[in-house]
Design an enzyme around this catalytic site. Structure first.
Site, mmCIF file in Angstrom:
data_model
loop_
_atom_site.group_PDB
_atom_site.id
_atom_site.type_symbol
_atom_site.label_atom_id
_atom_site.label_comp_id
_atom_site.label_asym_id
_atom_site.label_seq_id
_atom_site.Cartn_x
_atom_site.Cartn_y
_atom_site.Cartn_z
ATOM 1 N N ASP A 274 0.448 1.706 1.107
ATOM 2 C CA ASP A 274 -0.545 1.530 2.162
ATOM 3 C C ASP A 274 0.061 0.590 3.217
ATOM 4 O O ASP A 274 1.020 -0.113 2.945
ATOM 5 C CB ASP A 274 -1.812 0.863 1.602
ATOM 6 C CG ASP A 274 -2.341 1.558 0.354
ATOM 7 O OD1 ASP A 274 -2.347 2.803 0.343
ATOM 8 O OD2 ASP A 274 -2.744 0.848 -0.587
ATOM 9 N N ASP B 1 0.500 6.776 2.222
ATOM 10 C CA ASP B 1 -0.649 6.515 1.368
ATOM 11 C C ASP B 1 -1.795 6.062 2.276
ATOM 12 O O ASP B 1 -2.015 6.673 3.315
ATOM 13 C CB ASP B 1 -0.270 5.504 0.281
ATOM 14 C CG ASP B 1 -1.242 5.521 -0.890
ATOM 15 O OD1 ASP B 1 -2.081 6.423 -0.954
ATOM 16 O OD2 ASP B 1 -1.181 4.613 -1.737
ATOM 17 N N ASP C 154 -6.394 -0.112 1.958
ATOM 18 C CA ASP C 154 -7.058 0.195 0.695
ATOM 19 C C ASP C 154 -7.492 -1.100 0.008
ATOM 20 O O ASP C 154 -6.799 -2.120 0.111
ATOM 21 C CB ASP C 154 -6.140 0.981 -0.251
ATOM 22 C CG ASP C 154 -6.001 2.448 0.155
ATOM 23 O OD1 ASP C 154 -6.542 2.833 1.212
ATOM 24 O OD2 ASP C 154 -5.341 3.208 -0.584
ATOM 25 N N ARG D 19 -11.740 9.656 4.225
ATOM 26 C CA ARG D 19 -11.793 8.309 3.665
ATOM 27 C C ARG D 19 -11.945 7.236 4.748
ATOM 28 O O ARG D 19 -11.082 6.386 4.903
ATOM 29 C CB ARG D 19 -10.553 7.999 2.819
ATOM 30 C CG ARG D 19 -10.373 8.922 1.637
ATOM 31 C CD ARG D 19 -9.211 8.479 0.759
ATOM 32 N NE ARG D 19 -9.016 9.384 -0.366
ATOM 33 C CZ ARG D 19 -8.023 9.284 -1.243
ATOM 34 N NH1 ARG D 19 -7.137 8.315 -1.120
ATOM 35 N NH2 ARG D 19 -7.918 10.131 -2.242
#
Ligand code: CA
Ligand code: CA
Length: 438
Positions: free
Chosen positions: A217, A256, A260, A315
């Site tokens: 991430d 990714d 997150d 997301r």
């Protein structure tokens, strides 16, 4: 427009100072704008990161723990210096964590052509995954190469740290900041161009057709608490998914998440960020499994406000377990590839209010919400293309196979200002992201 954005920041900071002077916290411990960007703290009441002890980052740093860095090595050295003593790291210009290049991380013997030949579904099949492959196999050599990249591009942020970009062009390429198991971190005014995983792993058992899975991430909060991410830009930049190749008929995914938050992370405010040009943007909670539930349940409390989500596919965020307050954000869907904005996952309690959505022709408002698990949410005062829209009702009409229930079961109180939803695109588009705080 810059003047208008600066005024907005002053408004928020002024509120903080006023609150601090009447509270028990001393004014010197919570300095305001006059002390400079690098010593600003999260305003009282500004989202979940303001809960309890609040979020001050490295504002109390002594002069020995204020660093100005221009290279990845300097940045990592500053992170490692001084333990958890309050520190301020000022980032100047763009720091390239990906400068060594993928070839420098590959261990002797690793060869991608051999990897592709060995695990071709026509040869290997789609029943076994690669987890038990030995160290000297193509997968074993990939694992070792990936570990070398991880050791280089991942940077662990200690407790009580502020990382702040100086000027309008500060940031990172190819970096993965890890806020792991620590409390009280502020990250502001930085542009993150997503890391490219040099060694994605093929998983033949991920879906019926297999998938390439990747790490890194831009920022990972892993069991971290009291984190304020403010006025940053997250983007795939020069390496959009559309530029990536395919192998075995599947995209060779090298990205990714952008931001997150996993493994019991808690009390996080993400404000005035731009999340753009990316697929899977923000994961809050990464598994339904019992072990993960034990650490996530009661945590993953996150506030997302005044963020711009531009051309991200899904997301934004996808949530498990957390009480997540998402208000005053602007979502701009790119086009045909758009999947959904809010992912309603296991035991999530999402409140989505006063947001604006800009959808192109052909993208239905019912797809803004995606139901993964039975988890009621609150959605109110949201505008789609300028029209007040009941996101739950339109979802349930357009996606009759997955009916969502209303009522998240809690009411957010940690908000400093709520703009009218219809004004959100004008405010957020012009003021969110890196480069507006200098
Ligand atoms: Ca992944
Ligand atoms: Ca991730």
């Amino acid at each position: 427009m810059l003047v208008g954005c600066t005024a907005l920041v002053l408004t928020v900071t002024g509120t903080a100072s006023a609150t601090a002077s009447t509270a028990t916290t001393s004014a010197t411990a919570r300095p305001g704008l006059r002390d400079g960007l690098d010593r600003q703290v999260l305003a009282a009441q500004d989202g979940w990161a303001a809960y309890g002890t609040g979020t001050t980052g490295g504002a109390a740093a002594d002069s020995a723990h204020v660093y100005t860095v221009t290279t990845w090595d300097q940045f990592k050295a500053a992170l490692a210096d001084g333990g958890s003593a309050p520190k301020i790291i000022r980032v100047q210009g763009t720091i390239h964590a990906d400068e060594p290049g993928c070839a420098s991380f590959a261990v002797p013997g690793y060869d991608f052509a051999t990897y592709l030949k060995t695990y071709d579904p026509a040869v290997w099949g789609r029943i076994r995954n690669l987890d038990n492959e030995p160290a000297d196999s193509p997968e074993g050599l990939r694992r070792a190469s990936a570990a070398a990249q991880a050791a280089y591009v991942e940077a662990n942020v200690p407790a009580n740290t502020t990382i702040v970009g100086i000027g309008e062009d500060a940031g990172f390429t190819g970096a993965n900041l890890m806020i792991k198991g620590v409390d009280n971190v502020i990250v502001r005014n930085l542009r993150f161009e997503s890391a490219l995983d040099c060694f994605p792993q093929w998983d033949p058992t991920d879906t019926a057709v297999g998938n390439w899975n990747s790490e890194y991430d831009d920022v990972t909060v892993y069991g971290g608490t009291h984190v304020w991410m403010d006025h940053n830009t997250f983007t795939d930049g020069a390496h959009p998914d559309s530029s990536l190749p395919s192998y075995y008929g599947r995209i060779y995914e090298q990205h990714d998440g952008e931001l997150d938050m996993v493994k019991g992370s808690d009390l996080i405010t993400a404000s005035w960020n731009v999340f753009e040009d990316h697929d899977k943007t923000t994961l809050i909670g990464n598994s339904d499994g019992a072990a993960t539930a034990a650490v996530d349940r009661g945590h993953l409390r996150v506030t997302l406000h005044h963020n711009l989500y531009r051309n991200v596919l899904e997301r934004a965020p996808r949530v498990r377990f957390g009480k997540v307050d998402s208000y005053n954000n602007h979502f701009v869907a790119g086009g045909d590839d758009y999947v959904y904005s809010y992912g309603i996952g296991m035991e999530s309690q999402i409140v989505a209010e006063h947001n604006a959505f800009t959808l192109p022709d052909g993208v239905k408002a019912g797809t803004i919400l995606k139901k993964w698990k039975e988890a009621p949410l609150t959605a109110a005062d949201n505008y789609v293309n300028g029209v007040l829209t009941d996101l739950i009702a339109v979802h349930n009409t357009q996606v009759p196979g997955e009916i969502l229930q209303s009522g998240a079961g809690w009411t957010p109180t940690l908000r400093t200002r709520i703009d009218p939803a219809r004004a959100v695109p004008g405010i957020v588009d012009h003021c969110a992201g890196a480069g507006h705080l200098s």
